[in-house]
Design a protein around this motif. Structure first.
Motif, short mmCIF file in Angstrom:
data_model
loop_
_atom_site.label_atom_id
_atom_site.label_comp_id
_atom_site.label_asym_id
_atom_site.label_seq_id
_atom_site.Cartn_x
_atom_site.Cartn_y
_atom_site.Cartn_z
N TYR A 82 3.92 -16.47 -1.12
CA TYR A 82 2.53 -17.11 -1.41
C TYR A 82 2.16 -16.48 -1.26
O TYR A 82 0.82 -15.89 -1.98
CB TYR A 82 2.75 -17.71 0.43
N ASN A 83 2.15 -14.99 -0.64
CA ASN A 83 1.34 -13.46 -0.79
C ASN A 83 1.39 -12.86 -2.49
O ASN A 83 -0.29 -12.73 -2.66
CB ASN A 83 1.87 -12.23 0.41
N ILE A 84 2.10 -13.39 -2.99
CA ILE A 84 2.36 -12.43 -4.29
C ILE A 84 1.15 -13.50 -5.46
O ILE A 84 0.64 -12.98 -6.33
CB ILE A 84 3.86 -12.98 -5.18
N LEU A 85 0.96 -14.87 -5.08
CA LEU A 85 0.43 -16.04 -5.93
C LEU A 85 -1.10 -15.40 -5.21
O LEU A 85 -1.83 -15.00 -6.21
CB LEU A 85 0.76 -17.13 -5.47
N ARG A 86 -0.71 -15.39 -3.31
CA ARG A 86 -2.43 -15.71 -3.63
C ARG A 86 -2.85 -14.20 -3.97
O ARG A 86 -4.23 -14.17 -4.15
CB ARG A 86 -2.02 -15.54 -2.21
N ALA A 87 -2.74 -13.04 -4.16
CA ALA A 87 -2.40 -11.92 -4.22
C ALA A 87 -3.16 -11.60 -5.66
O ALA A 87 -4.40 -11.18 -6.00
CB ALA A 87 -2.34 -11.05 -4.12
N ASN A 88 -2.54 -13.14 -6.26
CA ASN A 88 -3.07 -12.63 -7.80
C ASN A 88 -3.90 -13.81 -8.08
O ASN A 88 -4.12 -13.44 -9.32
CB ASN A 88 -1.71 -13.16 -8.70
N ARG A 112 4.60 -9.69 -8.96
CA ARG A 112 4.90 -8.54 -7.96
C ARG A 112 3.48 -8.01 -6.61
O ARG A 112 2.55 -7.91 -7.44
CB ARG A 112 5.52 -7.52 -8.58
N LEU A 113 4.18 -7.71 -5.93
CA LEU A 113 3.22 -7.05 -4.74
C LEU A 113 3.48 -5.43 -4.99
O LEU A 113 2.03 -5.08 -4.92
CB LEU A 113 3.72 -7.40 -3.49
N ILE A 114 4.58 -4.94 -5.69
CA ILE A 114 4.03 -3.47 -5.94
C ILE A 114 5.23 -3.53 -6.75
O ILE A 114 6.56 -4.37 -6.65
CB ILE A 114 4.52 -2.57 -4.41
N ALA A 115 5.63 -2.42 -7.86
CA ALA A 115 6.61 -2.63 -9.02
C ALA A 115 8.34 -2.22 -7.79
O ALA A 115 8.84 -3.07 -8.32
CB ALA A 115 6.85 -0.62 -9.51
N ASN A 166 0.68 -1.25 0.18
CA ASN A 166 -0.43 0.00 0.24
C ASN A 166 1.03 1.32 0.21
O ASN A 166 -0.05 2.29 0.09
CB ASN A 166 -1.13 0.12 0.88
N GLY A 167 2.81 0.99 0.14
CA GLY A 167 2.97 2.45 -0.25
C GLY A 167 3.90 2.66 1.07
O GLY A 167 4.68 4.16 1.17
#
Lengths: 168, 168
Positions: free
Chosen positions: B149-155, B45-48, A155-156
């Motif tokens: 895990y979170n990257i995949l889950r969030a996608n 990615r979760l964020i750039a 979220n930054g």
């Protein structure tokens, strides 16, 4: 010399919880700068069907206090899940730390073979103390600490891995 | 009875890496169903400005093999970071597992007080074996496994915490 169950549990959970509390300080500063409503950060999620930040912090706390209590063979203190603001989540961490640090090393030591029974949705699961600590409590605990961090990071909020690791 | 440094390290890393490999199987099935180009999942990615999935898996592997090698006092095997597909990331995990399991318990045991020196961007940092394992390697390792895990889950990959925890 070998590692004692106390060395492998209470101080490690305490260290990571203190780091999580510092991560929340940075989240608070970020929320203040953006003039966010106090309930916004705790409600942030990575995706709709994952728990929000507040719940991630609560579960991290519960995993740590549950592990220390179960290994020591003492009652798990009940903490209601009422937190909505970062200040309240930091207070939740603080009371978890108070409990963890109140349990003597002597009570936790020697719990490698102690039977630990967890009530899961799928039924009761039995572990010995070592397997429970290392194979269940640790990965769960770090999962929720990391997910709390990732929610804020995605979220930054300006966080780096050093905030997560702190001083070992 | 106390915990040995081997019990607290190699089998725990191995267990979590096997779970991570299973998580990648679900990611592969998801990518196949969506007919994604083979390089897409590893680049998520979760964020750039956070590392993508492939790098998270590589760092998780490197943290595990680095910890086992440093505690045992053996050379850390060099694995080049060339993986771009899920199949290649699973092979990276497999060769990390091969190394971890090739180090005898006897070499790792007794390393609680062994000096471990890490070269950080900020300079050299010295730990004893216990502090390094529990305060540095563990949280780093689980951080990168969880973030993968979170990257995949969030996608949108259908994963649950049971996939992450596996069988302790």
């Amino acid at each position: 010399m070998k590692i004692s169950m106390h060395q492998a549990s209470a101080p490690r959970f305490a260290n990571a919880l203190r780091n999580l509390s510092s991560v929340l300080d940075k989240a608070q500063a970020w929320a203040d700068a953006k003039k966010l409503d106090a309930a916004v950060p705790g409600g942030l999620r990575l995706i709709a069907d994952m728990f929000p930040l507040a719940r991630q912090v609560q579960i991290a706390c519960d995993t740590a206090k549950g592990a220390v209590a179960r290994l020591a063979g003492v009652e798990i203190p009940k903490h209601e899940d009422t937190e909505t603001t970062i200040a309240e989540l930091k207070a939740r961490i603080a009371k978890t730390l108070d409990f963890i640090q109140s349990v003597s090393a002597a009570k936790i030591d020697g719990s490698e073979e102690r039977e630990v029974v967890l009530k899961m949705r799928s039924g009761e699961v039995k572990f010995n103390g070592l397997q429970y600590l290392m194979g269940h409590a640790y990965p769960n605990f770090y999962f929720h600490c990391t997910t709390a961090y990732n929610i804020l990071r995605a979220n930054g909020v300006e966080l780096g891995k050093r905030d997560f690791i702190g001083t070992p």
